[in-house]
Each structure stands twice: as C-alpha cells, then as structure tokens.
Design an enzyme around this catalytic site. Structure first.
Site, PDB file in Angstrom:
ATOM      1  N   ARG A  45      41.578  40.312  54.158  1.00  0.00           N
ATOM      2  CA  ARG A  45      40.606  41.012  55.003  1.00  0.00           C
ATOM      3  C   ARG A  45      39.236  40.919  54.350  1.00  0.00           C
ATOM      4  O   ARG A  45      39.100  40.459  53.228  1.00  0.00           O
ATOM      5  CB  ARG A  45      41.028  42.447  55.324  1.00  0.00           C
ATOM      6  CG  ARG A  45      41.753  43.246  54.306  1.00  0.00           C
ATOM      7  CD  ARG A  45      40.975  43.678  53.071  1.00  0.00           C
ATOM      8  NE  ARG A  45      39.666  44.202  53.378  1.00  0.00           N
ATOM      9  CZ  ARG A  45      38.657  44.182  52.527  1.00  0.00           C
ATOM     10  NH1 ARG A  45      38.779  43.668  51.303  1.00  0.00           N
ATOM     11  NH2 ARG A  45      37.487  44.670  52.844  1.00  0.00           N
ATOM     12  N   ALA A  47      35.094  40.074  55.882  1.00  0.00           N
ATOM     13  CA  ALA A  47      34.582  39.009  56.753  1.00  0.00           C
ATOM     14  C   ALA A  47      34.552  37.612  56.106  1.00  0.00           C
ATOM     15  O   ALA A  47      35.120  36.658  56.652  1.00  0.00           O
ATOM     16  CB  ALA A  47      33.209  39.413  57.282  1.00  0.00           C
ATOM     17  N   ASP A 231      30.207  42.788  58.930  1.00  0.00           N
ATOM     18  CA  ASP A 231      31.156  41.914  59.649  1.00  0.00           C
ATOM     19  C   ASP A 231      30.461  41.059  60.689  1.00  0.00           C
ATOM     20  O   ASP A 231      30.926  39.976  61.031  1.00  0.00           O
ATOM     21  CB  ASP A 231      32.249  42.760  60.298  1.00  0.00           C
ATOM     22  CG  ASP A 231      33.177  43.306  59.220  1.00  0.00           C
ATOM     23  OD1 ASP A 231      32.858  44.359  58.648  1.00  0.00           O
ATOM     24  OD2 ASP A 231      34.160  42.613  58.905  1.00  0.00           O
TER      25      ASP A 231
END
Ligand code: MRU
Length: 347
Positions: A45, A47, A231
C-alpha cells in the site's frame, strides 16, 4: 535499506504490510492476479509503492502469458480495478502500456524482457525520486521542533526512503534535532503499525499519538510543521491523502503550523481541475467495527469507511516534489513543475 518490493526470478516479492510490526513476512506473487490481490488487500500500500507493484504486475502478466498480445488489455484492466484513489497505480500501468505499444513487431520474448526491465526501472527511479523529495524538503523542517505526520508515507509506501518520511529522514540526516509525532491513523493503523516501526528502526525519536490528539499538540507550540504524503493531487493543488489528513490540515492552519505535502510528480493528476473529481475508495465496514479481528462495535451498526479525504489547496503551505517545491497559486506552479523535466520544450 528495507526492500518493500522486489523483482525476483520467482516472482514479485513484497513485505506483507498487513502483518507488520508483529511479523515480518515476505510474500511472493507468482502471477499478475496475485499482484492485483496484494494491492487490493493492502499487502502492499501507499501510492508510489502500488505504482511500482502495478508496473511489476503488468511485467509478470506478460512474462507468464503464452500470448501477451491477446492477454495484455485484460492484465492491465485487472490491475487498474484494484484501488481507485492513488493515481500512481494508473500512472504505472500507463507507462507499461506506452512501452508495450511501442514494441509492435517485436517477438513475445523481446516484449517480456523489455517490460521486466522497465518495471525494475520504475522501482529504481522511485527510490531516487524519494531522495530528491527529501533533499528539497529538508530545509523546510524547523530545527529543534517536532514534525507531525499522518498515515505512512515512508519506505514502506514507496520503493524505499519515503516521501513525507523522506523529508523527515533527510532533515534528520542533515543533523537537525527533530522528533516525530505519528498519528496512529485509524482504521488501518498505518501510523501505529508502519510509521512508528520504520522511524524507530532508523533511530529517529518517535512518539505515537491517537488521531484525536493532533489538535491538542498542534495548539501546544511544540509542532514545527506537518508533513504528509498524497495519493492524488488535482491541478489546483487540492490533495487526496489518507482519511484524517484534512482535519490535521485545518488544525495546522488554525494554529499557524506549516502543512506540507510530499509527493512525486507521478502523484499529480492535472486532468482534474479540483479535488472534488478525485474518486474516494470506500473500504469494508469490518475495518471500522473490529480491531485485529476483535469487535469494537455492536453487530449490524451502520458504518462509513472512506479511505481518503481531500484537503483543499488553501490549507497546503507547499507541495514538495522531486523537482522542487510548489506553492500557491498551484494551478501555475504544479503545471510548471510537471512540464519542467518531462517535456523540456514546453517548460
Ligand atoms: O490506504 P493506503 O495505506 O494505501 O494510504 C496511503 C496514504 O494515504 C499515503 O499517505 C499516500 O499513499 C502517500 S505514500 C508515500
């Protein structure tokens, strides 16, 4: 340095971030479906890390396919359907698509080899980019103060070194006497489980706080700045990041504490004019109603679980990228940075 993700002859190897810090387990994804599942279930996980995973997912999909031309679109679509908010995922896939389409006329083996080399390049570049973000951001961190961060934008969220934690690491390495307050980051606890773990491994003084303590400490005068990751950043500088970031940004402005966002250029989405167009992932209700499998709410309660929120640009003091720091007005500064090295002719 910790390897978040690695290309190996056996497959794409990732540290399982759902098990940290209690267990350090490495998972080997032997095909693109396993990579897609690892992104979806947050084994990997953050970005930039999922951008690298997506690129490696495309590469392993093509490597394992008996007929890459027939399977290519499906491989890319499967990986693109994993998580909607971090634009780096789509950036990684597009980069692999551009390369693949430029290989028309090459043999399947030549295509396989080129895609694997490109995916490894995406990873290596990400580490170098994080170091540049750190270099540009280190000077913004006040000496002898505490830095507050939210979620995990560290080595684990990238191919190594980190974005927000890259800035903190670079400030620390330059000799500044700083310490870090890490928000625990409910519901997935990236701050408690990952940021605290990473920073402690580096020997950077770290204090864990629950999310609802941030305002108290921002008011105290102790926090010199906030640094978080992103993100997706819209053209006007609105920033999507982990849920709770918006509250921290508002509290920072209320208390005159600078609020910085550290992110690579690949996190910019200049096709979106503002943050209202950023898709926000809704995750399973069980992440809110239970903590590590232990129920903390009544059965059947209604739950909302947006994984990200959008911080309006007016709360953002600066966006630290590998090409420099953008400040308001962001529509101009982000455009200038995004074109500066990628398309020198348009600079
Ligand atoms: O849901 P996650 O853990 O993937 O969310 C991660 C974040 O929000 C990070 O702050 C962001 O991706 C930046 S990581 C360098």
């Amino acid at each position: 340095m910790l390897e978040t993700i690695e290309w190996t002859p056996q497959g794409v190897v990732m540290i399982d971030q759902t098990l940290l810090p209690s267990k350090t387990v490495f998972v080997t994804c032997a095909d693109y479906l396993e990579v897609a599942n690892a992104i979806k279930t947050m084994i990997i996980r953050g970005a930039p890390a999922i951008g690298v995973a997506a690129a490696m997912g495309v590469a392993i999909g093509v490597q394992k396919s008996p007929d890459p031309d027939a399977d290519f679109d499906n491989i890319c679509a499967t990986l693109a359907a994993t998580r909607p908010t971090a634009v780096n995922l789509f950036w990684g896939i597009e980069r692999m698509k551009d390369l693949y389409h430029s290989l028309n006329g090459k043999t399947p083996d030549e295509k396989r080899e080129a895609l694997i080399a490109e995916a490894i390049r995406v990873k290596d570049e990400d580490v170098a980019i994080c170091r540049e973000i750190g270099r540009h951001g280190a000077g913004l961190v006040p000496d002898n103060k505490t830095v507050l961060t939210h979620c995990n934008a560290g080595a684990l969220a990238t191919a190594g070194y980190g974005t927000a934690l890259g800035v903190i690491r670079a400030a620390w390495e330059s000799g500044k006497k700083i310490d870090v307050f890490a928000d625990e980051t409910r519901p997935f606890l990236q701050g408690a489980r990952l940021t605290a773990w990473e920073l402690m491994q580096d020997g950077i003084p770290t204090t864990l706080i629950t999310d609802n303590m941030a305002g108290h400490f921002l008011k105290s005068g102790r926090i010199g700045c906030v640094v978080v990751g992103a993100d997706r950043i819209a053209a006007n500088g609105d920033v999507a990041n982990k849920i709770g970031t918006y509250s921290v940004a508002v509290l920072a402005k209320e208390n005159n504490v600078p609020f910085y966002v550290a992110a690579p250029i690949s996190t910019l989405d200049l096709t979106l004019t503002d943050g209202s167009q950023i898709p926000i992932e809704e995750r399973a209700s069980g992440e809110v109603t239970s903590v590590f499998g232990v129920p903390v709410a009544p059965d059947g309660v209604n739950v909302c679980n947006p994984a990200f929120d959008v911080t309006p640009n007016r709360y953002v003091t600066g966006i630290i990228t590998e090409r420099g720091v953008a400040t308001a007005p962001y529509t101009e500064s982000l455009k200038a940075l995004s074109y500066s090295a990628a398309h020198p002719a348009k600079a």
